[in-house]
Design an enzyme around this catalytic site. Structure first.
Site, mmCIF file in Angstrom:
data_model
loop_
_atom_site.group_PDB
_atom_site.id
_atom_site.type_symbol
_atom_site.label_atom_id
_atom_site.label_comp_id
_atom_site.label_asym_id
_atom_site.label_seq_id
_atom_site.Cartn_x
_atom_site.Cartn_y
_atom_site.Cartn_z
ATOM 1 N N ASP A 1 -9.335 -1.499 7.627
ATOM 2 C CA ASP A 1 -10.033 -0.809 8.786
ATOM 3 C C ASP A 1 -10.414 -1.456 10.146
ATOM 4 O O ASP A 1 -11.566 -2.257 9.850
ATOM 5 C CB ASP A 1 -10.927 0.543 8.098
ATOM 6 C CG ASP A 1 -10.591 1.350 6.836
ATOM 7 O OD1 ASP A 1 -9.503 1.516 6.905
ATOM 8 O OD2 ASP A 1 -11.165 1.089 5.726
ATOM 9 N N ARG B 1 0.841 -0.768 0.031
ATOM 10 C CA ARG B 1 0.274 -0.025 -0.215
ATOM 11 C C ARG B 1 0.853 0.940 0.171
ATOM 12 O O ARG B 1 1.962 1.609 1.038
ATOM 13 C CB ARG B 1 -1.265 0.125 0.862
ATOM 14 C CG ARG B 1 -1.761 1.167 1.224
ATOM 15 C CD ARG B 1 -2.931 0.904 1.093
ATOM 16 N NE ARG B 1 -3.638 1.798 0.620
ATOM 17 C CZ ARG B 1 -4.976 2.734 1.393
ATOM 18 N NH1 ARG B 1 -5.046 2.111 2.258
ATOM 19 N NH2 ARG B 1 -6.082 4.178 1.355
ATOM 20 N N ARG C 1 -5.915 0.888 -4.700
ATOM 21 C CA ARG C 1 -5.017 0.311 -3.824
ATOM 22 C C ARG C 1 -4.825 -1.319 -3.547
ATOM 23 O O ARG C 1 -6.127 -1.802 -3.240
ATOM 24 C CB ARG C 1 -4.788 0.958 -2.564
ATOM 25 C CG ARG C 1 -6.458 0.420 -1.692
ATOM 26 C CD ARG C 1 -6.420 1.749 -0.625
ATOM 27 N NE ARG C 1 -8.029 1.459 -0.230
ATOM 28 C CZ ARG C 1 -9.466 2.002 -0.781
ATOM 29 N NH1 ARG C 1 -9.029 2.910 -1.734
ATOM 30 N NH2 ARG C 1 -10.559 2.290 0.217
#
Length: 161
Positions: A96, A81, A91
């Site tokens: 998250d 990334r 990406r």
């Protein structure tokens, strides 16, 4: 031990390999994975790009929220990334933090629960698969209820079970 719910997403490179290796790094660096959703192919949200893969995982960890964020950013970097801008972009992997126990955190660097959960089908659908009864500590709604009322109409297609 704390319960953490993460969402993996990516649309660049060998997604099967990237997701598999990311899960292994999470196991090694964060803690045991308790539950894993199916992988969903989803349309990009907020920008035009190739289709994404998304997957929700439930992890047990002894890490506090800030060190957890740092570990996840390191895993993203290890998987290729590169953050080019503050805008949404294609990406290989994005990891998250959706929930950390029932904590509510709002700092310059970290917001938990993730502030856009209720607006994104690609988040709610995999979460609903593994934790439909989880109550959002801010809204008071179950994940299953949030999914039913989600305004997002982008396609979310399960590609494995």
């Amino acid at each position: 031990m704390s319960e953490v719910l993460l969402l993996l997403g990516g649309n660049v490179g060998n997604k099967h390999k990237i997701f598999s290796e990311s899960l292994e790094l999470i196991r090694k660096q964060v803690g045991p994975i308790v539950s894993v959703s199916s992988i969903y192919e989803t349309e990009p949200w907020g920008f035009v790009s190739d289709l994404f893969w998304n997957q929700a995982i439930q992890v047990e960890t002894q890490m506090k929220p800030e060190p957890l964020l740092n570990a996840l950013l390191q895993i993203e970097n290890a998987m290729g990334r590169k953050r080019i801008s503050e805008e949404y972009e294609a990406r290989p992997i994005d990891i998250d933090i959706m929930f950390y126990d029932d904590l509510i955190i709002n700092t310059d660097r970290l917001t938990i629960p993730h502030p856009l959960i209720g607006l994104r089908q690609f988040v709610l659908t995999p979460l609903n698969e593994i934790i439909p009864e989880k109550i959002h500590p801010v809204t008071g709604l179950k994940i299953s209820e949030m999914l039913r009322t989600c305004p997002d109409t982008l396609k979310v297609l399960r590609i494995n079970g």
